[in-house]
Each structure stands twice: as structure tokens, then as C-alpha cells.
Design a protein around this motif. Structure first.
Motif, PDB file in Angstrom:
ATOM      1  N   UNK A  85     -20.576 -18.466  45.461  1.00 43.38           N
ATOM      2  CA  UNK A  85     -21.186 -17.175  45.151  1.00 43.38           C
ATOM      3  C   UNK A  85     -22.157 -16.880  46.055  1.00 43.38           C
ATOM      4  N   UNK A  86     -21.971 -15.737  46.860  1.00 38.82           N
ATOM      5  CA  UNK A  86     -23.046 -15.148  47.665  1.00 38.82           C
ATOM      6  C   UNK A  86     -22.828 -15.639  49.187  1.00 38.82           C
ATOM      7  N   UNK A  87     -21.809 -16.634  49.416  1.00 38.39           N
ATOM      8  CA  UNK A  87     -21.499 -17.093  50.762  1.00 38.39           C
ATOM      9  C   UNK A  87     -20.902 -16.397  51.653  1.00 38.39           C
ATOM     10  N   UNK A  88     -21.370 -16.176  52.979  1.00 36.97           N
ATOM     11  CA  UNK A  88     -20.751 -15.269  53.921  1.00 36.97           C
ATOM     12  C   UNK A  88     -20.499 -16.115  55.197  1.00 36.97           C
ATOM     13  N   UNK A  89     -19.382 -15.836  55.943  1.00 41.50           N
ATOM     14  CA  UNK A  89     -19.193 -16.444  57.218  1.00 41.50           C
ATOM     15  C   UNK A  89     -19.581 -15.299  58.253  1.00 41.50           C
ATOM     16  N   UNK A  90     -20.667 -15.681  59.448  1.00 43.44           N
ATOM     17  CA  UNK A  90     -21.108 -14.568  60.098  1.00 43.44           C
ATOM     18  C   UNK A  90     -20.990 -14.983  61.516  1.00 43.44           C
ATOM     19  N   UNK A  91     -20.569 -14.144  62.278  1.00 43.14           N
ATOM     20  CA  UNK A  91     -20.440 -14.499  63.963  1.00 43.14           C
ATOM     21  C   UNK A  91     -21.921 -15.009  64.590  1.00 43.14           C
ATOM     22  N   UNK A  92     -21.868 -15.590  65.451  1.00 40.28           N
ATOM     23  CA  UNK A  92     -23.158 -16.196  66.094  1.00 40.28           C
ATOM     24  C   UNK A  92     -23.936 -15.223  66.261  1.00 40.28           C
ATOM     25  N   UNK A  93     -23.830 -13.852  66.877  1.00 38.99           N
ATOM     26  CA  UNK A  93     -24.480 -12.868  67.445  1.00 38.99           C
ATOM     27  C   UNK A  93     -25.174 -12.173  66.121  1.00 38.99           C
ATOM     28  N   UNK A  94     -24.975 -12.401  64.785  1.00 39.32           N
ATOM     29  CA  UNK A  94     -25.218 -11.371  63.908  1.00 39.32           C
ATOM     30  C   UNK A  94     -25.935 -12.130  62.979  1.00 39.32           C
ATOM     31  N   UNK A  95     -26.335 -13.686  62.839  1.00 37.45           N
ATOM     32  CA  UNK A  95     -26.944 -14.563  62.141  1.00 37.45           C
ATOM     33  C   UNK A  95     -28.279 -13.937  61.892  1.00 37.45           C
ATOM     34  N   UNK A  96     -29.268 -13.587  62.908  1.00 40.92           N
ATOM     35  CA  UNK A  96     -30.499 -13.080  62.733  1.00 40.92           C
ATOM     36  C   UNK A  96     -30.464 -11.618  61.945  1.00 40.92           C
ATOM     37  N   UNK A  97     -29.539 -11.011  62.176  1.00 43.38           N
ATOM     38  CA  UNK A  97     -29.449  -9.812  61.362  1.00 43.38           C
ATOM     39  C   UNK A  97     -29.189  -9.950  59.760  1.00 43.38           C
ATOM     40  N   UNK A  98     -28.277 -10.915  59.813  1.00 46.04           N
ATOM     41  CA  UNK A  98     -27.937 -11.439  58.134  1.00 46.04           C
ATOM     42  C   UNK A  98     -29.075 -11.909  57.455  1.00 46.04           C
ATOM     43  N   UNK A  99     -30.076 -12.616  58.051  1.00 47.60           N
ATOM     44  CA  UNK A  99     -31.290 -13.152  57.438  1.00 47.60           C
ATOM     45  C   UNK A  99     -32.268 -12.042  57.102  1.00 47.60           C
ATOM     46  N   UNK A 100     -32.363 -10.852  58.041  1.00 43.28           N
ATOM     47  CA  UNK A 100     -33.376  -9.989  57.949  1.00 43.28           C
ATOM     48  C   UNK A 100     -33.413  -9.322  56.543  1.00 43.28           C
ATOM     49  N   UNK A 101     -34.313  -9.568  55.762  1.00 47.27           N
ATOM     50  CA  UNK A 101     -34.389  -8.946  54.470  1.00 47.27           C
ATOM     51  C   UNK A 101     -33.438  -9.198  53.600  1.00 47.27           C
ATOM     52  N   UNK A 102     -32.667 -10.373  53.697  1.00 43.62           N
ATOM     53  CA  UNK A 102     -31.764 -10.320  52.708  1.00 43.62           C
ATOM     54  C   UNK A 102     -32.073 -11.519  51.653  1.00 43.62           C
ATOM     55  N   UNK A 103     -33.061 -11.950  51.664  1.00 40.67           N
ATOM     56  CA  UNK A 103     -33.681 -12.781  50.450  1.00 40.67           C
ATOM     57  C   UNK A 103     -33.537 -14.185  50.850  1.00 40.67           C
ATOM     58  N   UNK A 104     -33.476 -15.112  49.811  1.00 41.37           N
ATOM     59  CA  UNK A 104     -33.580 -16.425  49.976  1.00 41.37           C
ATOM     60  C   UNK A 104     -32.419 -17.115  50.488  1.00 41.37           C
ATOM     61  N   UNK A 105     -32.099 -17.106  51.889  1.00 37.76           N
ATOM     62  CA  UNK A 105     -30.725 -17.666  52.352  1.00 37.76           C
ATOM     63  C   UNK A 105     -31.019 -18.962  53.140  1.00 37.76           C
ATOM     64  N   UNK A 106     -29.796 -19.723  53.211  1.00 36.39           N
ATOM     65  CA  UNK A 106     -29.776 -20.660  54.133  1.00 36.39           C
ATOM     66  C   UNK A 106     -28.681 -20.453  55.211  1.00 36.39           C
ATOM     67  N   UNK A 107     -28.838 -21.229  56.466  1.00 40.96           N
ATOM     68  CA  UNK A 107     -27.888 -20.986  57.314  1.00 40.96           C
ATOM     69  C   UNK A 107     -27.315 -22.360  57.974  1.00 40.96           C
ATOM     70  N   UNK A 108     -26.044 -22.501  58.214  1.00 45.31           N
ATOM     71  CA  UNK A 108     -25.594 -23.698  58.719  1.00 45.31           C
ATOM     72  C   UNK A 108     -24.448 -23.439  59.811  1.00 45.31           C
ATOM     73  N   UNK A 109     -24.075 -24.059  60.736  1.00 42.91           N
ATOM     74  CA  UNK A 109     -23.070 -23.975  61.641  1.00 42.91           C
ATOM     75  C   UNK A 109     -21.781 -24.189  60.593  1.00 42.91           C
ATOM     76  N   UNK A 110     -20.786 -23.358  60.755  1.00 40.81           N
ATOM     77  CA  UNK A 110     -19.588 -23.507  60.072  1.00 40.81           C
ATOM     78  C   UNK A 110     -18.730 -24.628  60.622  1.00 40.81           C
ATOM     79  N   UNK A 111     -18.396 -25.383  59.578  1.00 42.52           N
ATOM     80  CA  UNK A 111     -17.467 -26.961  60.100  1.00 42.52           C
ATOM     81  C   UNK A 111     -16.229 -26.759  59.268  1.00 42.52           C
ATOM     82  N   UNK A 112     -15.374 -26.805  60.116  1.00 43.00           N
ATOM     83  CA  UNK A 112     -13.774 -26.701  59.685  1.00 43.00           C
ATOM     84  C   UNK A 112     -13.324 -27.955  59.153  1.00 43.00           C
TER      85      UNK A 112
END
Length: 208
Positions: free
Chosen positions: A173-200
Motif C-alpha cells: 500500500x502506497x508503494x511506488x517505483x521511481x526513476x533514479x532522477x526523481x527520487x529526491x522529488x518523490x520525497x519532497x513533502x510526501x510524508x514519512x517515506x522510506x527509499x530503497x534501491x529496487x531489487x529484482x
């Protein structure tokens, strides 16, 4: 009753008959409780990505019922009902996350009364959020590296895509896949989020 001429009335008032209701009840219903009683807490209407939770609940409770006397209840009712049971099983963090106040009240009452709860209320993993991912990363354990601030993104391995997900979340729930160049943008003001590299990977391994 009026007597007929030349005859003697032999009728007598009918005496009350004591009826033993227990004789009509199945023998099993009159047996003393010999099995532990389990309260199973879940939300049968909970919507999870990619699967039907209620089907899993039906299967899990059918197996538990083989060994225990069992009842299902909604997270809102758990605090009020737990006293009648020997132990409580909380399905997982997903079904209770929409009812934070009710679940907090349940946790408080269960702790006060020393109720057995599974998973245990002393746990620090998903039932209380994903802070443990940050803690394990900081401690150097071999887990998927995790950060929660844009200024710490440099600590993550280089990847084409990153997973962004809520600290308090479950079942994608609430999980998203974000391109490398947009991760900082995704975190900006988005609430309490965690970031991990996507592992296949093919599947997730759980430890018990």
C-alpha cells in the motif's frame, strides 16, 4: 368437571411436568471447555494488492480451529472482547493500520492484562512500522539499504529505479517505483517515506 349421573369422576388436575432441557442439547454443547480460546483479529474487507485477504483468513482460521476454540473479530472490537479469550492472534499490520486508535487501545489493554498476543507486542518489526529497516541498515546488517531523507540518498547503491514506500505500511500500500532522477522529488513533502534501491528478485524470504 361436572359428574355424570351414576358415575364418579376420576379426573385429577394435571401435575406440572419438569422438562430437562439439557437432554435435548447435543452432548458436545454440555462438555466443559477443554481447549484454549483464540481471538483472531482481522479485517475481512481489507483490500491488498494482488490477493484476497479474506480467502487467506478463511484458510488460516480453518486450520487454527482444528486445535482451538476460535472467533474472528474486527480490529475495532478487539479491546472489548479480549478478556474472554486465552490468547489473541493479530493477522498482521495491514488490517489494523486503518484503525490506529482502536489498535492502540487494544495494545494498551492487552499489555495491562498480560494477554498473550501473537505476534508479540514487544516486537519491533512490521507490526510497529518499518523503522527496523533503517536500524538494520545503520547497524551494517546485510539487508536492502534503506534511508528516509533526501540528504542520505548518496548512501544507497546506484540503481536505475528505487522503491519509495510509507514507513507505516503493509502489502505494498502506497508503494511506488521511481526513476533514479526523481527520487529526491518523490520525497519532497510526501510524508514519512522510506527509499530503497529496487531489487529484482523472484520471491521474498520470511524468517520465523
Amino acid at each position: 368437571m361436572q359428574e355424570a349421573e351414576g358415575t364418579e369422576c376420576t379426573c385429577r388436575p394435571a401435575a406440572p411436568v419438569a422438562y430437562d432441557h439439557s437432554r435435548s442439547a447435543p452432548e458436545e454443547s454440555r462438555m466443559p471447555f477443554t481447549r484454549s480460546r483464540i481471538l483472531y483479529v482481522t479485517d475481512l474487507a481489507y483490500e491488498a494488492r494482488g490477493r484476497r485477504y479474506c480467502d487467506e483468513d478463511i484458510y488460516l482460521t480453518s486450520r487454527l480451529r482444528e486445535e482451538f476454540d476460535l472467533a474472528l473479530c474486527h480490529p475495532r472490537d478487539a479491546a472489548a472482547l479480549l478478556d474472554a479469550f486465552d490468547a489473541v492472534v493479530v493477522r498482521n499490520s495491514g488490517p489494523v493500520q486503518g484503525y490506529e486508535a482502536a489498535h492502540a487501545a487494544f495494545r494498551e489493554r492487552a499489555t495491562e492484562r498480560g494477554t498473550r498476543v501473537y505476534n508479540q507486542l514487544t516486537g519491533r518489526a512490521d507490526m510497529v512500522g518499518k523503522q527496523y529497516l533503517l536500524d538494520l541498515t545503520a547497524a551494517g546488517y546485510p539487508v536492502i539499504p534503506t534511508v528516509d531523507r533526501a540528504e542520505d540518498l548518496h548512501r544507497l547503491p546506484v540503481a536505475d529505479e528505487y522503491v519509495v514506500k510509507p514507513r507505516l505500511g503493509a502489502d505494498s500500500a502506497g508503494l511506488g517505483i521511481v526513476p533514479a532522477g526523481r527520487v529526491a522529488e518523490a520525497l519532497d513533502g510526501a510524508g514519512d517515506l522510506l527509499v530503497q534501491p529496487r531489487v529484482d528478485f523472484a520471491y521474498e524470504v520470511s524468517f520465523y
